[in-house]
Scaffold this motif. Sequence first.
Motif, PDB file in Angstrom:
ATOM      1  N   GLU A 147       0.809  -1.220   0.000  1.00  0.00           N
ATOM      2  CA  GLU A 147       0.000   0.000   0.000  1.00  0.00           C
ATOM      3  C   GLU A 147       0.849   1.281   0.000  1.00  0.00           C
ATOM      4  O   GLU A 147       0.540   2.252  -0.684  1.00  0.00           O
ATOM      5  N   SER A 148       1.975   1.256   0.761  1.00  0.00           N
ATOM      6  CA  SER A 148       2.783   2.479   0.831  1.00  0.00           C
ATOM      7  C   SER A 148       3.442   2.770  -0.518  1.00  0.00           C
ATOM      8  O   SER A 148       3.722   3.913  -0.841  1.00  0.00           O
ATOM      9  N   ARG A 149       3.672   1.709  -1.315  1.00  0.00           N
ATOM     10  CA  ARG A 149       4.226   1.932  -2.655  1.00  0.00           C
ATOM     11  C   ARG A 149       3.175   2.502  -3.585  1.00  0.00           C
ATOM     12  O   ARG A 149       3.465   3.280  -4.488  1.00  0.00           O
ATOM     13  N   LEU A 150       1.925   2.077  -3.356  1.00  0.00           N
ATOM     14  CA  LEU A 150       0.835   2.502  -4.232  1.00  0.00           C
ATOM     15  C   LEU A 150       0.432   3.947  -3.962  1.00  0.00           C
ATOM     16  O   LEU A 150       0.319   4.757  -4.869  1.00  0.00           O
ATOM     17  N   ARG A 151       0.224   4.282  -2.685  1.00  0.00           N
ATOM     18  CA  ARG A 151      -0.348   5.586  -2.341  1.00  0.00           C
ATOM     19  C   ARG A 151       0.668   6.568  -1.776  1.00  0.00           C
ATOM     20  O   ARG A 151       0.425   7.765  -1.786  1.00  0.00           O
ATOM     21  N   GLY A 152       1.748   6.044  -1.188  1.00  0.00           N
ATOM     22  CA  GLY A 152       2.722   6.929  -0.532  1.00  0.00           C
ATOM     23  C   GLY A 152       2.383   7.087   0.939  1.00  0.00           C
ATOM     24  O   GLY A 152       1.221   6.956   1.341  1.00  0.00           O
ATOM     25  N   GLU A 153       3.396   7.380   1.743  1.00  0.00           N
ATOM     26  CA  GLU A 153       3.228   7.451   3.202  1.00  0.00           C
ATOM     27  C   GLU A 153       2.325   8.617   3.610  1.00  0.00           C
ATOM     28  O   GLU A 153       1.492   8.485   4.497  1.00  0.00           O
ATOM     29  N   SER A 154       2.502   9.769   2.970  1.00  0.00           N
ATOM     30  CA  SER A 154       1.720  10.946   3.366  1.00  0.00           C
ATOM     31  C   SER A 154       0.233  10.683   3.152  1.00  0.00           C
ATOM     32  O   SER A 154      -0.608  11.112   3.942  1.00  0.00           O
ATOM     33  N   TRP A 155      -0.072   9.954   2.096  1.00  0.00           N
ATOM     34  CA  TRP A 155      -1.486   9.647   1.816  1.00  0.00           C
ATOM     35  C   TRP A 155      -2.054   8.776   2.936  1.00  0.00           C
ATOM     36  O   TRP A 155      -3.132   9.062   3.472  1.00  0.00           O
ATOM     37  N   ILE A 156      -1.341   7.705   3.307  1.00  0.00           N
ATOM     38  CA  ILE A 156      -1.849   6.792   4.351  1.00  0.00           C
ATOM     39  C   ILE A 156      -2.007   7.546   5.668  1.00  0.00           C
ATOM     40  O   ILE A 156      -3.032   7.433   6.342  1.00  0.00           O
ATOM     41  N   TYR A 157      -0.989   8.344   6.008  1.00  0.00           N
ATOM     42  CA  TYR A 157      -1.014   9.101   7.266  1.00  0.00           C
ATOM     43  C   TYR A 157      -2.223  10.049   7.291  1.00  0.00           C
ATOM     44  O   TYR A 157      -2.939  10.144   8.291  1.00  0.00           O
ATOM     45  N   SER A 158      -2.477  10.714   6.171  1.00  0.00           N
ATOM     46  CA  SER A 158      -3.596  11.650   6.112  1.00  0.00           C
ATOM     47  C   SER A 158      -4.927  10.898   6.126  1.00  0.00           C
ATOM     48  O   SER A 158      -5.886  11.320   6.773  1.00  0.00           O
ATOM     49  N   TYR A 159      -4.954   9.776   5.409  1.00  0.00           N
ATOM     50  CA  TYR A 159      -6.178   8.971   5.335  1.00  0.00           C
ATOM     51  C   TYR A 159      -6.596   8.478   6.718  1.00  0.00           C
ATOM     52  O   TYR A 159      -7.763   8.568   7.100  1.00  0.00           O
ATOM     53  N   LEU A 160      -5.638   7.971   7.504  1.00  0.00           N
ATOM     54  CA  LEU A 160      -5.958   7.434   8.824  1.00  0.00           C
ATOM     55  C   LEU A 160      -6.487   8.524   9.753  1.00  0.00           C
ATOM     56  O   LEU A 160      -7.235   8.251  10.688  1.00  0.00           O
ATOM     57  N   ARG A 161      -6.087   9.794   9.490  1.00  0.00           N
ATOM     58  CA  ARG A 161      -6.539  10.897  10.335  1.00  0.00           C
ATOM     59  C   ARG A 161      -7.681  11.670   9.693  1.00  0.00           C
ATOM     60  O   ARG A 161      -8.109  12.687  10.211  1.00  0.00           O
ATOM     61  N   GLY A 162      -8.175  11.160   8.541  1.00  0.00           N
ATOM     62  CA  GLY A 162      -9.119  11.956   7.754  1.00  0.00           C
ATOM     63  C   GLY A 162     -10.586  11.564   7.866  1.00  0.00           C
ATOM     64  O   GLY A 162     -11.428  12.073   7.121  1.00  0.00           O
ATOM     65  N   PHE A 163     -10.939  10.675   8.813  1.00  0.00           N
ATOM     66  CA  PHE A 163     -12.340  10.262   8.932  1.00  0.00           C
ATOM     67  C   PHE A 163     -13.177  11.338   9.632  1.00  0.00           C
ATOM     68  O   PHE A 163     -12.683  12.022  10.534  1.00  0.00           O
ATOM     69  N   TYR A 164     -14.439  11.480   9.213  1.00  0.00           N
ATOM     70  CA  TYR A 164     -15.346  12.411   9.901  1.00  0.00           C
ATOM     71  C   TYR A 164     -16.773  11.913   9.770  1.00  0.00           C
ATOM     72  O   TYR A 164     -17.086  11.052   8.945  1.00  0.00           O
ATOM     73  N   LYS A 165     -17.639  12.459  10.614  1.00  0.00           N
ATOM     74  CA  LYS A 165     -19.038  12.028  10.661  1.00  0.00           C
ATOM     75  C   LYS A 165     -19.781  12.497   9.414  1.00  0.00           C
ATOM     76  O   LYS A 165     -19.696  13.662   9.028  1.00  0.00           O
ATOM     77  N   ASP A 166     -20.515  11.583   8.768  1.00  0.00           N
ATOM     78  CA  ASP A 166     -21.299  11.935   7.597  1.00  0.00           C
ATOM     79  C   ASP A 166     -22.505  10.996   7.543  1.00  0.00           C
ATOM     80  O   ASP A 166     -22.390   9.850   7.103  1.00  0.00           O
ATOM     81  N   GLU A 167     -23.647  11.495   8.000  1.00  0.00           N
ATOM     82  CA  GLU A 167     -24.834  10.640   8.125  1.00  0.00           C
ATOM     83  C   GLU A 167     -25.338  10.119   6.784  1.00  0.00           C
ATOM     84  O   GLU A 167     -26.085   9.155   6.732  1.00  0.00           O
ATOM     85  N   SER A 168     -24.936  10.754   5.691  1.00  0.00           N
ATOM     86  CA  SER A 168     -25.449  10.313   4.394  1.00  0.00           C
ATOM     87  C   SER A 168     -24.779   9.019   3.919  1.00  0.00           C
ATOM     88  O   SER A 168     -25.218   8.393   2.975  1.00  0.00           O
ATOM     89  N   ARG A 169     -23.697   8.617   4.572  1.00  0.00           N
ATOM     90  CA  ARG A 169     -22.990   7.394   4.165  1.00  0.00           C
ATOM     91  C   ARG A 169     -23.539   6.189   4.935  1.00  0.00           C
ATOM     92  O   ARG A 169     -23.983   6.348   6.084  1.00  0.00           O
ATOM     93  N   PRO A 170     -23.487   4.982   4.345  1.00  0.00           N
ATOM     94  CA  PRO A 170     -24.054   3.802   5.010  1.00  0.00           C
ATOM     95  C   PRO A 170     -23.475   3.550   6.403  1.00  0.00           C
ATOM     96  O   PRO A 170     -24.190   3.133   7.304  1.00  0.00           O
ATOM     97  N   LEU A 171     -22.179   3.811   6.595  1.00  0.00           N
ATOM     98  CA  LEU A 171     -21.576   3.547   7.903  1.00  0.00           C
ATOM     99  C   LEU A 171     -21.481   4.813   8.760  1.00  0.00           C
ATOM    100  O   LEU A 171     -20.869   4.797   9.832  1.00  0.00           O
ATOM    101  N   GLY A 172     -22.049   5.916   8.270  1.00  0.00           N
ATOM    102  CA  GLY A 172     -22.065   7.148   9.060  1.00  0.00           C
ATOM    103  C   GLY A 172     -20.759   7.914   9.077  1.00  0.00           C
ATOM    104  O   GLY A 172     -20.621   8.889   9.793  1.00  0.00           O
ATOM    105  N   VAL A 173     -19.760   7.456   8.285  1.00  0.00           N
ATOM    106  CA  VAL A 173     -18.491   8.195   8.235  1.00  0.00           C
ATOM    107  C   VAL A 173     -18.021   8.364   6.797  1.00  0.00           C
ATOM    108  O   VAL A 173     -18.363   7.590   5.910  1.00  0.00           O
ATOM    109  N   ASN A 174     -17.231   9.401   6.596  1.00  0.00           N
ATOM    110  CA  ASN A 174     -16.613   9.656   5.297  1.00  0.00           C
ATOM    111  C   ASN A 174     -15.161  10.017   5.555  1.00  0.00           C
ATOM    112  O   ASN A 174     -14.731  10.068   6.710  1.00  0.00           O
ATOM    113  N   ASN A 175     -14.405  10.251   4.492  1.00  0.00           N
ATOM    114  CA  ASN A 175     -12.979  10.539   4.661  1.00  0.00           C
ATOM    115  C   ASN A 175     -12.573  11.656   3.712  1.00  0.00           C
ATOM    116  O   ASN A 175     -12.942  11.631   2.535  1.00  0.00           O
ATOM    117  N   VAL A 176     -11.809  12.641   4.228  1.00  0.00           N
ATOM    118  CA  VAL A 176     -11.437  13.783   3.375  1.00  0.00           C
ATOM    119  C   VAL A 176     -10.458  13.390   2.271  1.00  0.00           C
ATOM    120  O   VAL A 176     -10.411  14.010   1.229  1.00  0.00           O
TER     121      VAL A 176
END
Length: 251
Positions: free
Chosen positions: A113-142
């Motif tokens: 995965e780190s080769r595919l997306r890069g470290e900065s992407w994974i780091y940002s992704y893991l910290r990028g979740f937020y509440k979004d009631e319109s999604r099936p699981l109630g969360v989305n990611n920036v």
Amino acid sequence: MRKLIVGLFMTVLPALGLAAGGSVPLDPMEPDHTNEASLQRGAALFTNYCMGCHSLEYARYKRVADDIGIPVDLYEENLIFTGAKIGELMKISMDKGMAAGWFGNAPPDLTLESRLRGESWIYSYLRGFYKDESRPLGVNNVVFSNVGMPHVLVDLQGLCAVKPTIGESASVDPLSGNVRGGEACTQWAIEGSMTSVEFDRAAYDLTNFLSYMGDPVKVERERLGIYVLIFIAIFFVFAYLLNREYWKDVH
Ligand code: HEC
């Protein structure tokens, strides 16, 4: 001449392709594969929070234990929950077809995965979740909009009520005087057990571990590289002296 121009054009073409990707702003992350404590914490977090869904099927437990400095018996006792042997590949038993039905997409293998997306992407992704009631699981990611993955670290991080600011350096809003971008999330829907500094470190450790996964020989390669350069430097002296000796009679 025309061939030369076409050739040059072809060489820079892939670089243009790369530049076209990655349009979302990211928080920078510099991996450090020599930081064994960080890699060990990352491995523990990954085993506890991620391996239920994501395999690392191109890696073996034993190799990982040796590389990141965890004694094999401790690793086997505390970080293998599947009953696998220490020499086995880090596979999981989740059925990909069924998982795709549950989440919309099957959780991909994360060895590279780190080769595919890069470290900065994974780091940002893991910290990028937020509440979004319109999604099936109630969360989305920036970073990964409409993602199928649940926010599995919600106990640790909490759940951000608004879109977290990722990829912005801290600045002061001239109207309100609020500092923007200093902390990723400004308003929480659910409180987590970690402070944001602690959670950033956890995300760093996880990313560092995945970065090691994608390039397990990095430390060894860099160490060897130094020896090779020293060898070339010493060899140069002899080659130079020999060359001078040969040409002495000609000149
Ligand atoms: C409950 C199952 C589940 C757990 C647990 C889980 N994930 Fe995921 N993850 C998914 C699914 C499903 C996707 C695919 C999302 C999509 O494509 O919409 C995904 C996608 C990802 C991706 C992006 C893959 C890509 O497309 O490049 C990363 C990175 C990732 N997960 C990391 C993690 C990490 C790190 C953990 C542990 C902290 C974790 N995941 C825990 C289900 C899970």
